[in-house]
Design a protein around this motif. Structure first.
Motif, PDB file in Angstrom:
ATOM      1  N   UNK A 155       0.818  -1.201   0.000  1.00 19.20           N
ATOM      2  CA  UNK A 155       0.000   0.000   0.000  1.00 19.20           C
ATOM      3  C   UNK A 155       0.853   1.252   0.000  1.00 19.20           C
ATOM      4  N   UNK A 156       0.358   2.312  -0.663  1.00 15.38           N
ATOM      5  CA  UNK A 156       1.078   3.584  -0.726  1.00 15.38           C
ATOM      6  C   UNK A 156       0.086   4.730  -0.624  1.00 15.38           C
ATOM      7  N   UNK A 157       0.539   5.832  -0.063  1.00 17.40           N
ATOM      8  CA  UNK A 157      -0.312   7.016   0.026  1.00 17.40           C
ATOM      9  C   UNK A 157       0.569   8.247   0.190  1.00 17.40           C
ATOM     10  N   UNK A 158       0.368   9.282  -0.635  1.00 20.87           N
ATOM     11  CA  UNK A 158       1.126  10.530  -0.461  1.00 20.87           C
ATOM     12  C   UNK A 158       0.555  11.323   0.715  1.00 20.87           C
TER      13      UNK A 158
ATOM     14  N   UNK B 262       4.373   4.097   3.009  1.00 15.73           N
ATOM     15  CA  UNK B 262       4.274   2.738   2.472  1.00 15.73           C
ATOM     16  C   UNK B 262       3.823   1.775   3.561  1.00 15.73           C
ATOM     17  N   UNK B 263       3.031   0.810   3.168  1.00 14.61           N
ATOM     18  CA  UNK B 263       2.651  -0.293   4.046  1.00 14.61           C
ATOM     19  C   UNK B 263       3.224  -1.583   3.477  1.00 14.61           C
ATOM     20  N   UNK B 264       3.806  -2.406   4.362  1.00 16.43           N
ATOM     21  CA  UNK B 264       4.454  -3.638   3.934  1.00 16.43           C
ATOM     22  C   UNK B 264       3.647  -4.847   4.393  1.00 16.43           C
ATOM     23  N   UNK B 265       3.877  -5.985   3.744  1.00 12.00           N
ATOM     24  CA  UNK B 265       3.191  -7.208   4.158  1.00 12.00           C
ATOM     25  C   UNK B 265       3.755  -7.762   5.459  1.00 12.00           C
TER      26      UNK B 265
END
Length: 415
Positions: free
Chosen positions: A93-96, A227-230
């Motif tokens: 997942x990503x988000x500015x 960023x979100x990682x697994x």
């Protein structure tokens, strides 16, 4: 069935009804002491693991596992950074976002807060704030409407609710006929959230990213990309990989770096608590020393007869090591069973005690974590078990060595 002589005699001494019942009592106390020490260690470390897990999840529910930013503090080509980060298989997942330190005011009430500009459609990919809304929804943040979402405690400090107005004061200066003035903008409170961490409930405000860019005059730039990682524990490794893959204008950090001091303090606290609790096992081990010293004194004639029959000093030493190790092994085994059962049922046990005595150990009006969490780690159980048994084994060496030094003639002189 064949059984070594040392093992046979050592176990027989452990089981036998001694003439001196005080020795049996001390042996029982030693065993119970070791058991209680192991139970306390497993239960307390499980509770500390549970608290650490709760705090970590609450922090990482609002912050990112990793962050891509720019050394110029204004990331203009953030779309490219997002595209490059998708090449890493661990990024899910990503988000500015845009972030700045601001002051929020409502009449005479003033409070500092971090103002974070987000895209409502992207934010759920990296944050759980949408799951903790007490009023309103994140998707109600629309560009150009200048709505704001506040933490519960921040809203209480400012004395506002949904539909009220707050003024955001930025550190940027604008020149007016009246002189230099900070940039001000009125926002409408459209939502309130509570994540259970004072850092965010008291000090975070969310607005639409386009409104933040307009307020801070960033144009098309952002502060960075979250960023979100697994797997959150891969954050340092993934950050290094992304730093190698991305051009030199980008800077990549992860949650272990951003909250290093806090989590280091938690680990230090756990280590010190483990050391303190191991003293309980050490005290029980001293009881084993006194028990075996008294047994050696009580069995002087037996040792002397065994020596005259040809048994070696080393075998005599092994007998008493086996006896002390048996006490330590049984105590450790009982402690492991009791500690595991207590850790797995601790929350329900505490709730039962609270209902029985009508008390609250963790008042929800005071503490963010109102229940007693327990997270049993099997590696902790293994380490505690091995360490406790080794301590008890070391405690047997001196009495056993003293027994091996017994002189048959001296011991049997007055028999």
């Amino acid at each position: 069935m064949y059984k070594p002589l040392e093992l046979f005699i050592g176990l027989r001494y452990t089981r036998a009804k001694r003439r001196n019942h005080f020795i049996s009592f001390i042996s029982l106390i030693s065993m119970l002491g070791i058991m209680l020490g192991v139970v306390a260690l497993i239960a307390v470390l499980s509770v500390m693991n549970g608290f650490h897990k709760e705090v970590r999840e609450r922090i990482l529910g609002m912050t990112s596992h990793a962050t891509i930013s720019s050394y110029q503090n204004n990331l203009t080509d953030w779309q490219e950074a997002m595209q490059l980060s998708t090449q890493n298989p661990h990024v899910v997942g990503q988000a500015p976002f845009i972030e700045a330190q601001t002051m929020l005011t409502n009449g005479q009430r003033v409070n500092g807060a971090i103002l974070r500009g987000i895209l409502p459609d992207y934010e759920p990919r990296v944050s759980e704030v949408g799951d903790h809304m007490l009023a309103g929804r994140l998707d109600q943040l629309v560009a150009g409407q200048f709505d704001i979402v506040l933490g519960r405690e921040l809203a209480q400090l400012l004395g506002v609710g949904v539909g009220d107005k707050v003024t955001v004061v930025t550190p940027q200066i604008r020149v007016t006929p009246a002189g230099a003035m900070p940039r001000l903008k009125r926002f409408t409170v459209s939502g309130i959230f509570e994540v259970g961490m004072g850092e965010y409930d008291r000090g975070l405000a969310l607005i639409h990213m386009e409104d933040a860019a307009r307020l801070l005059k960033l144009g098309d730039g952002v502060t960075g990309v979250r960023l979100k990682l697994d797997d959150l524990y891969l954050a340092p490794e993934v950050s290094r990989e992304l730093a190698d893959q991305l051009p030199g204008v980008y800077r990549v950090s992860d949650w272990t770096f951003q909250h290093r001091n806090f989590f280091s303090a938690l680990h230090t606290e756990k280590r010190m608590m483990s050391l303190i609790l191991f003293l309980i096992v050490a005290v029980a081990a001293f009881n084993i020393v006194s028990t075996l010293v008294m047994v050696v004194t009580d069995k002087q004639s037996d040792i002397a007869i065994l020596r005259t029959l040809g048994i070696s000093p080393r075998s005599v030493m092994s007998i008493f090591v086996i006896q002390g190790a048996t006490i330590g092994f049984i105590g450790t085994l009982l402690g492991i069973g009791g500690g595991i059962l207590l850790s797995l049922n601790l929350e329900s046990i505490v709730q039962g005690i609270e209902r029985l005595f009508n008390v609250n150990f963790l008042d929800p009006n005071i503490y963010y974590i109102s229940s007693l969490p327990s997270d049993l780690h099997w590696d902790d159980v293994g380490l505690i078990s091995i360490s406790a048994f080794l301590i008890t084994l070391l405690a047997t060496l001196y009495p056993a060595w003293r027994a091996s030094r017994t002189q048959p003639a001296e011991a049997l002189r007055y028999e």
